[in-house]
Design a protein around this motif. Structure first.
Motif, PDB file in Angstrom:
ATOM      1  N   LEU A 171      15.620 -12.428   7.595  1.00  0.00           N
ATOM      2  CA  LEU A 171      14.858 -11.393   8.278  1.00  0.00           C
ATOM      3  C   LEU A 171      13.631 -11.000   7.463  1.00  0.00           C
ATOM      4  CD1 LEU A 171      15.230  -9.789  10.886  1.00  0.00           C
ATOM      5  CD2 LEU A 171      16.258  -7.959   9.540  1.00  0.00           C
ATOM      6  N   ALA A 172      13.825 -10.883   6.144  1.00  0.00           N
ATOM      7  CA  ALA A 172      12.719 -10.500   5.266  1.00  0.00           C
ATOM      8  C   ALA A 172      11.608 -11.545   5.319  1.00  0.00           C
ATOM      9  CB  ALA A 172      13.226 -10.326   3.843  1.00  0.00           C
ATOM     10  N   VAL A 173      12.010 -12.820   5.209  1.00  0.00           N
ATOM     11  CA  VAL A 173      11.013 -13.894   5.222  1.00  0.00           C
ATOM     12  C   VAL A 173      10.311 -13.941   6.584  1.00  0.00           C
ATOM     13  CG1 VAL A 173      10.689 -16.390   5.080  1.00  0.00           C
ATOM     14  CG2 VAL A 173      12.171 -15.228   3.443  1.00  0.00           C
ATOM     15  N   ALA A 174      11.090 -13.728   7.654  1.00  0.00           N
ATOM     16  CA  ALA A 174      10.493 -13.741   8.995  1.00  0.00           C
ATOM     17  C   ALA A 174       9.467 -12.621   9.132  1.00  0.00           C
ATOM     18  CB  ALA A 174      11.592 -13.597  10.047  1.00  0.00           C
ATOM     19  N   THR A 175       9.788 -11.432   8.610  1.00  0.00           N
ATOM     20  CA  THR A 175       8.844 -10.306   8.685  1.00  0.00           C
ATOM     21  C   THR A 175       7.522 -10.673   8.019  1.00  0.00           C
ATOM     22  OG1 THR A 175      10.750  -8.861   8.432  1.00  0.00           O
ATOM     23  CG2 THR A 175       8.588  -7.840   8.216  1.00  0.00           C
ATOM     24  N   GLY A 176       7.620 -11.208   6.807  1.00  0.00           N
ATOM     25  CA  GLY A 176       6.409 -11.564   6.068  1.00  0.00           C
ATOM     26  C   GLY A 176       5.582 -12.590   6.819  1.00  0.00           C
ATOM     27  N   THR A 177       6.272 -13.629   7.328  1.00  0.00           N
ATOM     28  CA  THR A 177       5.560 -14.696   8.027  1.00  0.00           C
ATOM     29  C   THR A 177       4.877 -14.149   9.273  1.00  0.00           C
ATOM     30  OG1 THR A 177       7.370 -16.084   7.287  1.00  0.00           O
ATOM     31  CG2 THR A 177       5.811 -17.065   8.821  1.00  0.00           C
ATOM     32  N   LEU A 178       5.595 -13.282   9.989  1.00  0.00           N
ATOM     33  CA  LEU A 178       5.037 -12.723  11.228  1.00  0.00           C
ATOM     34  C   LEU A 178       3.751 -11.943  10.949  1.00  0.00           C
ATOM     35  CD1 LEU A 178       5.599 -12.304  14.279  1.00  0.00           C
ATOM     36  CD2 LEU A 178       6.539 -10.080  13.650  1.00  0.00           C
ATOM     37  N   VAL A 179       3.780 -11.109   9.897  1.00  0.00           N
ATOM     38  CA  VAL A 179       2.571 -10.343   9.558  1.00  0.00           C
ATOM     39  C   VAL A 179       1.440 -11.304   9.198  1.00  0.00           C
ATOM     40  CG1 VAL A 179       1.576  -8.728   7.906  1.00  0.00           C
ATOM     41  CG2 VAL A 179       3.832  -8.285   8.870  1.00  0.00           C
ATOM     42  N   GLY A 180       1.776 -12.377   8.484  1.00  0.00           N
ATOM     43  CA  GLY A 180       0.765 -13.380   8.149  1.00  0.00           C
ATOM     44  C   GLY A 180       0.152 -13.987   9.393  1.00  0.00           C
ATOM     45  N   VAL A 181       0.993 -14.299  10.381  1.00  0.00           N
ATOM     46  CA  VAL A 181       0.497 -14.884  11.631  1.00  0.00           C
ATOM     47  C   VAL A 181      -0.441 -13.892  12.325  1.00  0.00           C
ATOM     48  CG1 VAL A 181       1.165 -15.658  13.939  1.00  0.00           C
ATOM     49  CG2 VAL A 181       2.495 -16.374  11.968  1.00  0.00           C
ATOM     50  N   VAL A 182      -0.033 -12.610  12.380  1.00  0.00           N
ATOM     51  CA  VAL A 182      -0.866 -11.603  13.054  1.00  0.00           C
ATOM     52  C   VAL A 182      -2.226 -11.492  12.351  1.00  0.00           C
ATOM     53  CG1 VAL A 182      -1.086  -9.149  13.587  1.00  0.00           C
ATOM     54  CG2 VAL A 182       1.096 -10.301  13.930  1.00  0.00           C
ATOM     55  N   ASN A 183      -2.209 -11.387  11.018  1.00  0.00           N
ATOM     56  CA  ASN A 183      -3.466 -11.344  10.262  1.00  0.00           C
ATOM     57  C   ASN A 183      -4.327 -12.555  10.588  1.00  0.00           C
ATOM     58  OD1 ASN A 183      -3.219  -8.973   8.851  1.00  0.00           O
ATOM     59  ND2 ASN A 183      -2.204  -9.905   7.095  1.00  0.00           N
ATOM     60  N   GLY A 184      -3.704 -13.728  10.533  1.00  0.00           N
ATOM     61  CA  GLY A 184      -4.442 -14.972  10.753  1.00  0.00           C
ATOM     62  C   GLY A 184      -5.045 -15.022  12.143  1.00  0.00           C
ATOM     63  N   CYS A 185      -4.270 -14.609  13.151  1.00  0.00           N
ATOM     64  CA  CYS A 185      -4.771 -14.654  14.527  1.00  0.00           C
ATOM     65  C   CYS A 185      -5.940 -13.697  14.712  1.00  0.00           C
ATOM     66  CB  CYS A 185      -3.656 -14.313  15.520  1.00  0.00           C
ATOM     67  SG  CYS A 185      -2.480 -15.652  15.688  1.00  0.00           S
ATOM     68  N   LEU A 186      -5.807 -12.472  14.144  1.00  0.00           N
ATOM     69  CA  LEU A 186      -6.907 -11.515  14.290  1.00  0.00           C
ATOM     70  C   LEU A 186      -8.170 -12.044  13.625  1.00  0.00           C
ATOM     71  CD1 LEU A 186      -5.014  -8.164  13.746  1.00  0.00           C
ATOM     72  CD2 LEU A 186      -6.263  -8.839  15.785  1.00  0.00           C
ATOM     73  N   VAL A 187      -8.006 -12.662  12.454  1.00  0.00           N
ATOM     74  CA  VAL A 187      -9.175 -13.157  11.729  1.00  0.00           C
ATOM     75  C   VAL A 187      -9.754 -14.386  12.423  1.00  0.00           C
ATOM     76  CG1 VAL A 187      -9.928 -14.247   9.585  1.00  0.00           C
ATOM     77  CG2 VAL A 187      -8.490 -12.216   9.509  1.00  0.00           C
ATOM     78  N   ALA A 188      -8.890 -15.338  12.790  1.00  0.00           N
ATOM     79  CA  ALA A 188      -9.391 -16.620  13.289  1.00  0.00           C
ATOM     80  C   ALA A 188      -9.736 -16.573  14.770  1.00  0.00           C
ATOM     81  CB  ALA A 188      -8.357 -17.712  13.012  1.00  0.00           C
ATOM     82  N   LEU A 189      -8.870 -15.978  15.581  1.00  0.00           N
ATOM     83  CA  LEU A 189      -9.113 -16.014  17.017  1.00  0.00           C
ATOM     84  C   LEU A 189     -10.117 -14.954  17.453  1.00  0.00           C
ATOM     85  CD1 LEU A 189      -5.531 -16.714  18.388  1.00  0.00           C
ATOM     86  CD2 LEU A 189      -7.330 -18.319  17.732  1.00  0.00           C
ATOM     87  N   MET A 190      -9.978 -13.732  16.875  1.00  0.00           N
ATOM     88  CA  MET A 190     -10.914 -12.677  17.252  1.00  0.00           C
ATOM     89  C   MET A 190     -12.175 -12.723  16.392  1.00  0.00           C
ATOM     90  SD  MET A 190      -9.344 -11.290  19.704  1.00  0.00           S
ATOM     91  CE  MET A 190     -10.445  -9.928  20.036  1.00  0.00           C
TER      92      MET A 190
ATOM     93  N   LEU B 132      -6.593 -23.890  10.651  1.00  0.00           N
ATOM     94  CA  LEU B 132      -6.509 -23.879   9.190  1.00  0.00           C
ATOM     95  C   LEU B 132      -6.469 -22.455   8.655  1.00  0.00           C
ATOM     96  CD1 LEU B 132      -8.918 -26.809   8.334  1.00  0.00           C
ATOM     97  CD2 LEU B 132      -6.480 -26.707   7.842  1.00  0.00           C
ATOM     98  N   LYS B 133      -7.285 -21.567   9.252  1.00  0.00           N
ATOM     99  CA  LYS B 133      -7.292 -20.176   8.781  1.00  0.00           C
ATOM    100  C   LYS B 133      -5.969 -19.493   9.087  1.00  0.00           C
ATOM    101  CE  LYS B 133     -12.147 -19.147   8.456  1.00  0.00           C
ATOM    102  NZ  LYS B 133     -13.259 -18.298   8.813  1.00  0.00           N
ATOM    103  N   ILE B 134      -5.465 -19.698  10.318  1.00  0.00           N
ATOM    104  CA  ILE B 134      -4.184 -19.084  10.678  1.00  0.00           C
ATOM    105  C   ILE B 134      -3.096 -19.583   9.727  1.00  0.00           C
ATOM    106  CG2 ILE B 134      -2.405 -18.909  12.466  1.00  0.00           C
ATOM    107  CD1 ILE B 134      -4.612 -19.037  14.528  1.00  0.00           C
ATOM    108  N   LEU B 135      -3.137 -20.885   9.437  1.00  0.00           N
ATOM    109  CA  LEU B 135      -2.130 -21.466   8.543  1.00  0.00           C
ATOM    110  C   LEU B 135      -2.198 -20.822   7.160  1.00  0.00           C
ATOM    111  CD1 LEU B 135       0.013 -23.628   8.637  1.00  0.00           C
ATOM    112  CD2 LEU B 135      -1.624 -25.225   7.649  1.00  0.00           C
ATOM    113  N   SER B 136      -3.418 -20.631   6.636  1.00  0.00           N
ATOM    114  CA  SER B 136      -3.561 -20.012   5.317  1.00  0.00           C
ATOM    115  C   SER B 136      -2.951 -18.622   5.301  1.00  0.00           C
ATOM    116  CB  SER B 136      -5.037 -19.898   4.933  1.00  0.00           C
ATOM    117  OG  SER B 136      -5.564 -21.168   4.693  1.00  0.00           O
TER     118      SER B 136
END
Lengths: 306, 309
Positions: free
Chosen positions: A82-101, A189-193
């Motif tokens: 659960l902890a690892v999933a939380t971290g990854t999810l926040v990373g995905v959200v950050n990445g999407c906001l930066v890369a897609l928006m 690539l940005k989302i992945l980072s």
């Protein structure tokens, strides 16, 4: 620089080189080394993530609450997942906001930092989690953190050097428009980072929480600054595209030794107060040096960097 | 009045509507919160964040950002406290506070415009540096006992804030220099080749931002009667949120002071209501961070996602 620091330490405090002290230092630095790997990837694509300290706080709260019997009681395996999933999810959200928006990462992650700080405090509700189960504590024992750290470093090194991925990241960071023109998947690539950054922050938290006896809401505060300092000190260019994993990890070694030197110099509380000033100064020096080097190299062709 | 209100466009009207709706909602949930007395009691922080948000608007309009405002306020406040301890003179301490603010702004401005490092890197570093020096120099100890000489400053804060907002709103619309900031934000290279004083403008803006931080530190000292090295902690988030929520584009070239005033009001009311009604201060960063995320995304949608960076 590391050499200079080490020699200074030798003169000031001979006891520093005791094997036990070095081993302790190593275990303490592993979480930072893991996050530095992630931050290197993010900085290479010319972005930054200042939310990792708060994220570590949230992940530690989730881990502590989920693992202990008198809270959610999900068992250690589930808690870690659960902890690892939380971290990854926040990373995905950050990445999407930066890369897609296409938003500036500093604004996105600054906002995320505040959101996560609030979320972490609400999760813990001003209390702290103690009596972590024994199997979670086992993670800290027997050199497990060091093995995890080595595995992360080896994995990232392999990806950055053996696989073309490393070159793609650098291309995106050094000239995004050109990278997009030659058909590199800029956004992916940005989302992945950012995803890896979130994932690695969670991993770092998981290996460092069991070293403590309690989880409280101050966990992770100031980590982002420490990690960013390590990365830029290690020669990773803040304007993207340049830098090596090895350099960034050397940065961790320098900052780690410097931190314990400050403690060893018997400055007492003073050291804690001045630490942030030292980190800020080092970032500034590294950024100016990076800029001057870049200017020297391109005296003929004026190149605009971010 | 008409001149001053020029630049109050449809976005600002929407924001005003949002503010009114929010206040109605807050009023329904807790009528006491809307009373004039309560609002005036709670208004202190608003003037301070306005004083910081107005110059920040101009900085963001030129395409830069200053993350070190909170740290500058902390550093100025600690210098104010230290100076007061050694001299006992409020006037000298106030001057020192303003001077330190100008110094921070100058360092930021010179590094950004002469060495050409991106402002977010520079100010991220000076943010850490400022908080670190403030903590180190004061050892985390609070300063107090400034005496009654300082009291009038707190009352004047509202005048300073309104003066700064109205004057800047007119200035950005009416003067060539004010308009040139938008040109710089739209295309810095083009502005430079067209003969606009790009570098000088940027340095000047950062210096003004620093000066305001020094002023805010003194106002805070007057309002609360004590200062500590953590008073600026997180202030940059409030200020940047107010600016971005006010419709100023983080990519530069678009924004208005009136928008920022409304943005600051919104941030202020949300913050005060969270601690007044729910009495949960941990909700505040969550709400303000969320506001920033939503407004920056909304701004991007308005600009059009396809526009190249």
């Amino acid at each position: 620089m590391l050499a200079v620091t080490l020699v200074t330490v030798k003169c000031v405090n001979p006891g520093f080189y005791e094997p036990t002290n070095l081993a302790n230092l190593g275990v303490q630095l592993v979480p930072f080394a893991i996050m530095t790997v992630g931050m290197t990837l993010v900085v290479l694509v010319r972005e930054i993530d200042v939310s990792i300290g708060s994220l570590a706080g949230v992940v530690s709260a989730v881990l502590g609450l989920a693992a202990t019997q008198d809270h959610w009681n999900l068992g250690t395996g589930m808690a870690v997942a659960l902890a690892v999933a939380t971290g990854t999810l926040v990373g995905v959200v950050n990445g999407c906001l930066v890369a897609l928006m296409r938003l500036p990462s500093i604004i996105v992650t600054l906002a995320m930092m505040a959101v996560l700080k609030g979320a972490g405090q609400i999760l813990l509700d001003g209390k702290w989690v103690s009596s972590l189960p024994l199997d979670l504590r086992a993670i800290a024992a027997g050199g497990v953190p060091i093995w995890v750290g080595l595995a992360v470093i080896a994995g990232a090194y392999a990806m950055l050097t053996l696989h073309p991925w490393g070159w793609r990241l650098r291309a995106v960071g050094s000239h995004p428009e050109a990278a997009a023109k030659v058909g590199l998947p800029l956004r992916r690539l940005k989302i992945l980072s950012f995803t890896l950054m979130g994932f690695l922050t969670a991993v770092a938290t998981v290996v460092s929480v069991p070293q403590l006896s309690v989880v409280e809401s101050g966990f992770g505060s100031g980590w982002e600054l420490f990690v960013i300092t390590c990365v830029v000190l290690g020669g990773v260019s803040i304007s993207g595209g340049k830098g090596t994993l090895f350099g960034a990890l050397l940065g961790v070694a320098v900052m780690g030794t410097m931190r314990s030197v400050l403690v060893y110099l018997k400055l007492g509380d003073q050291a804690v107060y001045w630490e942030r000033a030292i980190q800020g100064g080092l970032i500034l020096v590294a950024a100016v040096a990076d800029r001057i080097i870049a200017l020297r190299k391109s005296q003929v062709t004026t190149r605009e960097t971010v | 009045m008409r001149r001053a209100l020029k630049g109050f466009g449809s976005y600002e009207a929407g924001l005003l509507g949002l503010l009114v709706l929010l206040m109605i909602g807050f009023g329904l949930a807790d009528p006491a919160f809307l009373s004039l007395g309560a609002q005036l009691d709670l208004s202190g922080p608003l003037w301070e964040s306005l004083l910081l948000a107005v110059p920040m608007t101009l900085i963001v309009v030129t395409g830069a950002i200053d993350l070190s405002v909170g740290a500058a306020v902390s550093l100025c406040a600690v210098c104010f406290g230290l100076m007061f301890q050694s001299t006992g003179s409020v006037l000298t301490s106030g001057m020192v506070s303003l001077g330190v603010g100008v110094l921070v702004g100058t360092v930021n401005g010179l590094l950004v415009s002469l060495i050409n490092i991106h402002s977010l890197v520079v100010t991220l570093a000076t943010m850490a540096l400022g908080f670190g020096i403030a903590e180190g120099a004061s050892r985390g100890q609070p300063f107090s006992g400034f005496g009654p000489t300082l009291n009038p400053v707190a009352k004047w804060a509202v005048v300073f804030a309104f003066g700064a907002a109205v004057w800047t709103a007119v200035w950005t619309r009416r003067s060539v220099t004010g308009q040139s900031l938008y040109v710089i934000g739209l295309n810095e290279t083009a502005a430079e080749y067209s003969g606009y004083p790009v570098k000088r403008s940027k340095v000047a803006l950062f210096v003004v931002q620093g000066l305001m931080a020094g002023l805010v530190a003194v106002i805070y000292a007057a309002r609360r009667g004590s200062v500590k090295s953590d008073i600026g902690q997180g202030l940059e988030l409030d200020v940047v949120t107010a600016v971005v929520l006010g419709g100023t584009s983080v990519f530069g070239g678009r924004g208005s002071v009136w928008g920022t005033v409304l943005g600051a009001l919104l941030v202020h009311e949300v913050r005060q209501f969270a601690s007044w009604h729910w009495e949960r201060n941990e909700l505040i960063p969550l709400l303000i961070g969320g506001l920033l995320l939503i407004s920056v995304t909304a701004g991007r949608v308005i600009d059009g996602i396809k526009t190249p960076q």
